[in-house]
Design an enzyme around this catalytic site. Structure first.
Site, mmCIF file in Angstrom:
data_model
loop_
_atom_site.group_PDB
_atom_site.id
_atom_site.type_symbol
_atom_site.label_atom_id
_atom_site.label_comp_id
_atom_site.label_asym_id
_atom_site.label_seq_id
_atom_site.Cartn_x
_atom_site.Cartn_y
_atom_site.Cartn_z
ATOM 1 N N GLY A 107 0.793 -1.238 0.000
ATOM 2 C CA GLY A 107 0.000 0.000 0.000
ATOM 3 C C GLY A 107 0.819 1.279 0.000
ATOM 4 O O GLY A 107 0.322 2.317 0.437
ATOM 5 N N SER A 108 2.050 1.238 -0.558
ATOM 6 C CA SER A 108 2.833 2.484 -0.562
ATOM 7 C C SER A 108 2.164 3.537 -1.445
ATOM 8 O O SER A 108 2.211 4.727 -1.128
ATOM 9 C CB SER A 108 4.284 2.223 -0.994
ATOM 10 O OG SER A 108 4.354 1.919 -2.360
ATOM 11 N N ASN A 109 1.547 3.110 -2.537
ATOM 12 C CA ASN A 109 0.820 4.080 -3.379
ATOM 13 C C ASN A 109 -0.406 4.620 -2.658
ATOM 14 O O ASN A 109 -0.702 5.812 -2.735
ATOM 15 C CB ASN A 109 0.402 3.426 -4.709
ATOM 16 C CG ASN A 109 1.543 3.425 -5.701
ATOM 17 O OD1 ASN A 109 1.921 4.458 -6.227
ATOM 18 N ND2 ASN A 109 2.122 2.249 -5.925
ATOM 19 N N LEU A 179 -5.022 -6.711 -7.232
ATOM 20 C CA LEU A 179 -4.640 -7.787 -8.143
ATOM 21 C C LEU A 179 -5.792 -8.637 -8.688
ATOM 22 O O LEU A 179 -5.557 -9.601 -9.395
ATOM 23 C CB LEU A 179 -3.583 -8.679 -7.470
ATOM 24 C CG LEU A 179 -2.314 -7.919 -7.033
ATOM 25 C CD1 LEU A 179 -1.264 -8.866 -6.501
ATOM 26 C CD2 LEU A 179 -1.737 -7.068 -8.157
ATOM 27 N N ASN A 196 -6.511 2.686 -12.910
ATOM 28 C CA ASN A 196 -5.538 1.723 -12.377
ATOM 29 C C ASN A 196 -4.132 2.231 -12.661
ATOM 30 O O ASN A 196 -3.923 2.996 -13.602
ATOM 31 C CB ASN A 196 -5.738 0.378 -13.088
ATOM 32 C CG ASN A 196 -4.725 -0.672 -12.657
ATOM 33 O OD1 ASN A 196 -4.444 -0.832 -11.463
ATOM 34 N ND2 ASN A 196 -4.152 -1.383 -13.617
ATOM 35 N N HIS A 198 -0.321 0.748 -13.521
ATOM 36 C CA HIS A 198 0.387 -0.471 -13.913
ATOM 37 C C HIS A 198 1.882 -0.176 -13.978
ATOM 38 O O HIS A 198 2.276 0.854 -14.513
ATOM 39 C CB HIS A 198 -0.130 -0.957 -15.276
ATOM 40 C CG HIS A 198 0.444 -2.275 -15.661
ATOM 41 N ND1 HIS A 198 0.025 -3.454 -15.102
ATOM 42 C CD2 HIS A 198 1.468 -2.598 -16.499
ATOM 43 C CE1 HIS A 198 0.746 -4.458 -15.588
ATOM 44 N NE2 HIS A 198 1.622 -3.959 -16.443
ATOM 45 N N ASP A 239 -5.835 -4.374 -17.915
ATOM 46 C CA ASP A 239 -4.834 -3.417 -18.428
ATOM 47 C C ASP A 239 -5.104 -2.927 -19.852
ATOM 48 O O ASP A 239 -4.167 -2.630 -20.595
ATOM 49 C CB ASP A 239 -3.420 -4.049 -18.376
ATOM 50 C CG ASP A 239 -3.049 -4.501 -16.969
ATOM 51 O OD1 ASP A 239 -3.508 -3.867 -16.010
ATOM 52 O OD2 ASP A 239 -2.321 -5.493 -16.848
ATOM 53 N N GLU A 268 5.759 6.182 -9.531
ATOM 54 C CA GLU A 268 4.351 6.083 -9.099
ATOM 55 C C GLU A 268 4.045 7.087 -7.994
ATOM 56 O O GLU A 268 3.026 7.786 -8.031
ATOM 57 C CB GLU A 268 4.052 4.654 -8.618
ATOM 58 C CG GLU A 268 4.117 3.643 -9.746
ATOM 59 C CD GLU A 268 3.809 2.210 -9.309
ATOM 60 O OE1 GLU A 268 3.340 1.449 -10.153
ATOM 61 O OE2 GLU A 268 4.036 1.858 -8.139
HETATM 62 C C1 GAR Z 1 2.652 -1.032 -7.735
HETATM 63 O O1 GAR Z 1 3.923 -0.992 -8.320
HETATM 64 C C2 GAR Z 1 1.600 -1.139 -8.809
HETATM 65 O O2 GAR Z 1 1.946 -0.539 -10.008
HETATM 66 C C3 GAR Z 1 1.510 -2.631 -8.984
HETATM 67 O O3 GAR Z 1 1.597 -3.151 -7.695
HETATM 68 C C4 GAR Z 1 2.456 -2.304 -6.920
HETATM 69 C C5 GAR Z 1 1.788 -2.044 -5.591
HETATM 70 O O4 GAR Z 1 2.674 -1.397 -4.729
HETATM 71 N N1 GAR Z 1 0.278 -2.987 -9.635
HETATM 72 C C6 GAR Z 1 0.190 -4.012 -10.489
HETATM 73 O O5 GAR Z 1 1.106 -4.742 -10.759
HETATM 74 C C7 GAR Z 1 -1.198 -4.183 -11.116
HETATM 75 N N2 GAR Z 1 -1.120 -4.990 -12.281
HETATM 76 P P1 GAR Z 1 2.169 -0.748 -3.379
HETATM 77 O O6 GAR Z 1 1.304 -1.795 -2.680
HETATM 78 O O7 GAR Z 1 3.409 -0.456 -2.613
HETATM 79 O O8 GAR Z 1 1.383 0.467 -3.743
#
Ligand code: GAR
Length: 282
Positions: A107-109, A179, A196, A198, A239, A268
């Site tokens: 969940g850093s984003n 996911l 989303n 990616h 996607d 991101e």
């Molecule tokens: C992120 O890099 C995002 O782009 C990717 O999962 C990571 C989640 O990081 N998403 C996918 O691969 C979707 N197909 P986070 O939990 O640290 O935000």
């Protein structure tokens, strides 16, 4: 009939509830008409021009109260509370846009987005939706005091949790490391309101199974010199929705998938929240 199922999808309700909502609209409208006539009869001796001038004004003011009143009896109070709130927000531009973040992992984003909008009066992160018990994003939600919804696959596929999202007054959905494929019912209910992120430059390295480290491993294995991030609208296919924003980074000789993951995360974190803001403030 097509219009009816379109409305059902938009409201996220089944056939039974749909007709209860229509009944509430009908009875609420008729009640406000009667109450308006009754009140104006007390104020005016005849139906002159002043009567007809005031009539629509009274009707407009009384209508929401009548509908809410009737909704208690039809069991639709929660729906109308959300519905009238959305209408009022649109009319007076006062209500914030409620965002739900869907995430499956660390969940850093999600954290970056929450912190970016923390002091905003226009955008509010109101719900974290997660499909993995114990995922890091749930701790972030707890730390930030944001409600969470833990979802299971079968209900997600069949209902998309649309009613729960409507009850939480969610207007916009952000997938940030989520996911599961978004079911059609949710895509239809939140048309043009789901995005989303990616971790690659779509259309390359997207689709089923392409997530997180798998993407970076594939990009490095293919000997790519650049990678990047893609923010895109969500449709029924993994996607494949229209691209909103991309940013790139270079891959140096010797970079590992972990090195690339770090570069991608930095991109991101820098671009996701400002892109959301741009979309919502349009
Ligand atoms: C992120 O890099 C995002 O782009 C990717 O999962 C990571 C989640 O990081 N998403 C996918 O691969 C979707 N197909 P986070 O939990 O640290 O935000």
């Amino acid at each position: 009939m097509k219009g009816i199922s379109k409305l059902q999808g938009k409201w996220g309700v089944g056939a039974g509830q749909f007709w209860l909502i229509i009944l509430t609209f009908a009875l609420g409208g008729s009640l406000s008409g009667r109450v308006t006539s009754f009140l104006l009869k007390l104020l005016f001796l005849e139906k002159n021009w002043a009567f007809w001038l005031v009539y629509p004004l009274f009707l407009t003011i009384l209508w929401p109260f009548s509908v809410i009143f009737i909704s208690f009896f039809t069991g639709q109070f929660r729906f109308f509370k959300g519905y009238l709130g959305r209408v009022a927000g649109k009319l007076f531009g006062s209500a914030p846009i409620h965002v739900a973040i869907f995430a499956s992992g660390a969940g850093s984003n999600a954290r970056k987005i929450i912190e970016y909008f923390e002091n905003s009066s226009r955008v509010k992160v109101s719900l974290i939706v997660c499909n993995v018990p114990g995922a890091g994003v749930l701790d972030i939600a707890k730390e930030k005091g944001i409600p969470t919804l833990l979802i299971n696959k079968s209900e997600f596929v069949s209902t998309g949790y649309v009613q729960s999202l409507r009850n939480a007054e969610i207007n916009f959905i952000v997938l940030a490391g989520f996911l599961w494929k978004v079911p059609e019912v949710l895509v239809r209910s939140y048309k043009d309101a789901i995005i989303n992120i990616h971790p690659a430059l779509l259309p390359k390295y997207g689709g089923k199974g392409m997530y997180g480290a798998h993407v970076h491993e594939a990009v490095i294995a293919a000997g790519e010199k650049t990678s990047g991030i893609t923010i895109h609208w969500v449709n029924e296919h993994y996607d494949e929705g229209a691209i909103i924003f991309q940013a790139t980074c270079s891959i140096e000789p010797g970079d590992t998938p972990t090195d690339l993951a770090n570069k991608i995360h930095a991109l991101e974190h820098a671009h996701f929240a400002p892109t959301i803001e741009k979309l919502l403030m349009k």
